[in-house]
Scaffold this active site. Structure first.
Site, mmCIF file in Angstrom:
data_model
loop_
_atom_site.group_PDB
_atom_site.id
_atom_site.type_symbol
_atom_site.label_atom_id
_atom_site.label_comp_id
_atom_site.label_asym_id
_atom_site.label_seq_id
_atom_site.Cartn_x
_atom_site.Cartn_y
_atom_site.Cartn_z
ATOM 1 C CE LYS A 13 0.802 5.214 -14.614
ATOM 2 N NZ LYS A 13 0.919 6.218 -13.396
ATOM 3 N NE ARG A 88 3.659 0.361 -11.605
ATOM 4 C CZ ARG A 88 2.478 0.785 -11.865
ATOM 5 N NH1 ARG A 88 1.799 0.682 -13.076
ATOM 6 N NH2 ARG A 88 1.992 1.799 -10.950
ATOM 7 N NE ARG A 127 -6.739 7.046 -8.257
ATOM 8 C CZ ARG A 127 -5.583 6.637 -8.532
ATOM 9 N NH1 ARG A 127 -4.920 6.916 -9.935
ATOM 10 N NH2 ARG A 127 -4.767 6.126 -7.597
ATOM 11 N NE ARG A 162 -5.921 2.556 -7.318
ATOM 12 C CZ ARG A 162 -4.948 2.785 -8.327
ATOM 13 N NH1 ARG A 162 -5.437 3.418 -9.387
ATOM 14 N NH2 ARG A 162 -3.752 2.587 -8.279
ATOM 15 N NE ARG A 173 -0.041 3.790 -5.878
ATOM 16 C CZ ARG A 173 -1.065 4.428 -5.939
ATOM 17 N NH1 ARG A 173 -1.822 4.736 -4.976
ATOM 18 N NH2 ARG A 173 -1.434 4.889 -6.907
HETATM 19 P P1 AP5 Z 1 -5.156 8.832 -13.027
HETATM 20 O O1 AP5 Z 1 -5.380 9.083 -14.327
HETATM 21 O O2 AP5 Z 1 -5.934 7.760 -12.219
HETATM 22 O O3 AP5 Z 1 -3.378 8.592 -12.672
HETATM 23 P P2 AP5 Z 1 -2.716 7.392 -12.682
HETATM 24 O O4 AP5 Z 1 -1.353 7.958 -13.562
HETATM 25 O O5 AP5 Z 1 -3.445 6.526 -13.935
HETATM 26 O O6 AP5 Z 1 -2.709 6.907 -11.281
HETATM 27 P P3 AP5 Z 1 -2.491 5.645 -10.583
HETATM 28 O O7 AP5 Z 1 -2.394 5.628 -9.356
HETATM 29 O O8 AP5 Z 1 -3.649 4.539 -11.431
HETATM 30 O O9 AP5 Z 1 -1.274 5.021 -11.156
HETATM 31 P P4 AP5 Z 1 -0.285 3.773 -10.473
HETATM 32 O O10 AP5 Z 1 0.873 3.646 -11.502
HETATM 33 O O11 AP5 Z 1 0.085 4.201 -9.252
HETATM 34 O O12 AP5 Z 1 -1.467 2.694 -10.421
HETATM 35 P P5 AP5 Z 1 -1.622 1.456 -11.034
HETATM 36 O O13 AP5 Z 1 -3.147 1.206 -11.243
HETATM 37 O O14 AP5 Z 1 -1.094 1.314 -12.486
HETATM 38 O O15 AP5 Z 1 -5.380 10.490 -12.278
HETATM 39 C C1 AP5 Z 1 -5.083 10.500 -10.839
HETATM 40 C C2 AP5 Z 1 -6.231 11.240 -10.325
HETATM 41 O O16 AP5 Z 1 -5.750 12.744 -11.029
HETATM 42 C C3 AP5 Z 1 -7.552 11.085 -10.539
HETATM 43 O O17 AP5 Z 1 -8.530 11.503 -9.700
HETATM 44 C C4 AP5 Z 1 -7.859 11.827 -12.046
HETATM 45 O O18 AP5 Z 1 -9.375 12.435 -11.999
HETATM 46 C C5 AP5 Z 1 -6.796 13.139 -11.585
HETATM 47 N N1 AP5 Z 1 -6.472 13.920 -12.836
HETATM 48 C C6 AP5 Z 1 -5.901 13.292 -13.782
HETATM 49 N N2 AP5 Z 1 -5.470 14.214 -14.800
HETATM 50 C C7 AP5 Z 1 -5.930 15.377 -14.405
HETATM 51 C C8 AP5 Z 1 -5.780 16.787 -14.848
HETATM 52 N N3 AP5 Z 1 -5.350 16.911 -15.911
HETATM 53 N N4 AP5 Z 1 -6.388 17.823 -13.755
HETATM 54 C C9 AP5 Z 1 -6.875 17.385 -12.702
HETATM 55 N N5 AP5 Z 1 -6.880 16.209 -12.167
HETATM 56 C C10 AP5 Z 1 -6.548 15.347 -12.819
HETATM 57 O O19 AP5 Z 1 -1.113 0.186 -10.415
HETATM 58 C C11 AP5 Z 1 -1.554 -0.176 -9.038
HETATM 59 C C12 AP5 Z 1 -0.521 -1.180 -8.440
HETATM 60 O O20 AP5 Z 1 -0.706 -2.457 -9.295
HETATM 61 C C13 AP5 Z 1 1.139 -0.799 -8.490
HETATM 62 O O21 AP5 Z 1 1.067 -0.044 -7.184
HETATM 63 C C14 AP5 Z 1 1.495 -2.210 -8.360
HETATM 64 O O22 AP5 Z 1 1.569 -2.868 -7.065
HETATM 65 C C15 AP5 Z 1 0.716 -3.019 -9.403
HETATM 66 N N6 AP5 Z 1 0.957 -2.985 -10.862
HETATM 67 C C16 AP5 Z 1 0.483 -2.462 -11.847
HETATM 68 N N7 AP5 Z 1 1.234 -2.615 -12.847
HETATM 69 C C17 AP5 Z 1 2.384 -3.326 -12.732
HETATM 70 C C18 AP5 Z 1 3.340 -3.743 -13.180
HETATM 71 N N8 AP5 Z 1 3.582 -3.509 -14.767
HETATM 72 N N9 AP5 Z 1 4.427 -4.262 -12.669
HETATM 73 C C19 AP5 Z 1 4.463 -4.646 -11.382
HETATM 74 N N10 AP5 Z 1 3.443 -3.967 -10.402
HETATM 75 C C20 AP5 Z 1 2.310 -3.582 -11.203
#
Ligand code: AP5
Length: 215
Positions: A13, A88, A127, A162, A173
Site C-alpha cells: 500500500k 481498516r 523491509r 519498524r 497483524r
Molecule cells: P509496503 O509498501 O511497506 O507495504 P504496506 O502494505 O504499506 O505494509 P504495512 O506493513 O505498512 O501495512 P500495515 O497495514 O501493516 O501497516 P500500517 O503502517 O498501515 O511494502 C512492504 C515491503 O514490500 C517493503 O519492503 C517494499 O519495499 C516491498 N515491496 C512492495 N511492493 C513490492 C513489489 N512489487 N516487489 C517487491 N517488493 C515490494 O499500520 C501500522 C499499524 O498502525 C497497524 O498495525 C495498526 O496498529 C495501526 N493503524 C494504522 N492505521 C490504522 C487504522 N486505520 N485503524 C486502526 N489502527 C491503525
C-alpha cells in the site's frame, strides 16, 4: 484522484501510494505513518497508540476517526488523496462514508491489492523504513535496498526495521487483517467501488489503477 488502498500488511500500500502521488500530486495519507510520527514525537495520541501497534493490533476507531476528520480537511487534500491503511474496520468505513458526505467529497475508486501470504511474510521481514518522520521512505533489502551504509537515498537518515516487524507482531497483524479489515472488500464491492489488482509488480499495479481512473 480520491482513492482508498486496501490490502494486507506488506501488500505494498505504502509503495503504491508513493508512486501514485507522483502521478497527479494527490497526497498520500497513511494512518500508520501518522501514528508512527506521533509515537516518535511522544504526543498523547502516540502514547495511546504505541502498545496496540507494537502488538500488531488496531488502534481504537474513535482515535483514528478524530485524526482523519481533521486530516481530510487540510488544504492539501483538495487536489486529491490516497488513503493508505484507512479505513481498516467496518465502523471506520461507515464513519468515513458519513464524513465524505458531510464534506461533499466523492471517492473515485477503492483498490484491493491482492498478494500471496508467503510473499507478504518475505516482504515484511526484509523491509527497511527511513527513520526520518517527515520522509518515511520504504525500502526492501532484496528488491529496493537503501544506500550500502543503510541510509535513506532521499534524505540520508538511517533506515530501520519498524517496532511491529517482529515475527509475533507480523502474525498478529495478519490475523487482525483477516478478522477486521478483509470484510471491507465485501463492503466496498457492494457499494460498486472496488477493483482487484495483483500487487506483485508495483509498476503494473500503478498503471492498472491509472487506467481505471481514466475510464
Ligand atoms: P509496503 O509498501 O511497506 O507495504 P504496506 O502494505 O504499506 O505494509 P504495512 O506493513 O505498512 O501495512 P500495515 O497495514 O501493516 O501497516 P500500517 O503502517 O498501515 O511494502 C512492504 C515491503 O514490500 C517493503 O519492503 C517494499 O519495499 C516491498 N515491496 C512492495 N511492493 C513490492 C513489489 N512489487 N516487489 C517487491 N517488493 C515490494 O499500520 C501500522 C499499524 O498502525 C497497524 O498495525 C495498526 O496498529 C495501526 N493503524 C494504522 N492505521 C490504522 C487504522 N486505520 N485503524 C486502526 N489502527 C491503525
Amino acid at each position: 484522484m480520491k482513492v482508498i488502498l486496501l490490502g494486507a500488511p506488506g501488500a505494498g500500500k505504502g509503495t503504491i501510494a508513493k508512486l501514485l502521488t507522483d502521478y497527479d500530486g494527490s497526497v498520500q495519507i497513511s494512518t500508520g505513518d501518522i501514528l508512527r510520527a506521533a509515537v516518535k514525537a511522544g504526543t498523547p495520541v502516540g502514547k495511546e497508540a504505541k502498545a496496540y501497534m507494537d502488538a500488531g493490533g488496531l488502534v481504537p476507531d474513535s482515535l483514528i476517526m478524530k485524526i482523519m476528520e481533521a486530516r481530510l480537511q487540510e488544504p492539501d487534500c483538495q487536489k486529491g488523496f490516497i488513503l493508505d491503511g484507512f479505513p481498516r474496520t467496518i465502523p471506520q468505513a461507515e464513519d468515513l462514508k458519513k464524513l465524505l458526505t458531510k464534506l461533499s467529497i466523492t471517492l473515485d475508486l477503492v483498490v484491493n491489492l491482492d498478494i500471496p501470504r508467503e510473499v507478504i511474510l518475505d516482504r515484511l521481514t526484509t523491509r527497511r523504513t527511513c527513520s526520518n518522520a517527515s520522509c518515511q521512505e520504504i525500502y526492501n533489502i532484496k528488491s529496493n535496498p537503501p544506500k550500502p551504509d543503510g541510509t535513506c537515498k532521499k534524505c540520508g537518515s538511517p533506515t530501520i526495521q519498524r517496532d511491529d516487524e517482529t515475527e509475533v507482531a507480523i502474525l498478529n497483524r495478519l490475523e487482525t487483517y483477516n478478522q477486521k479489515t478483509a470484510p471491507l472488500i465485501g463492503f466496498y464491492r457492494k457499494e460498486g467501488m472496488l477493483k482487484d489488482f495483483s500487487s506483485l509488480s508495483s509498476q503494473e499495479t500503478v498503471e492498472g489503477i491509472k487506467k481505471s481512473l481514466k475510464k
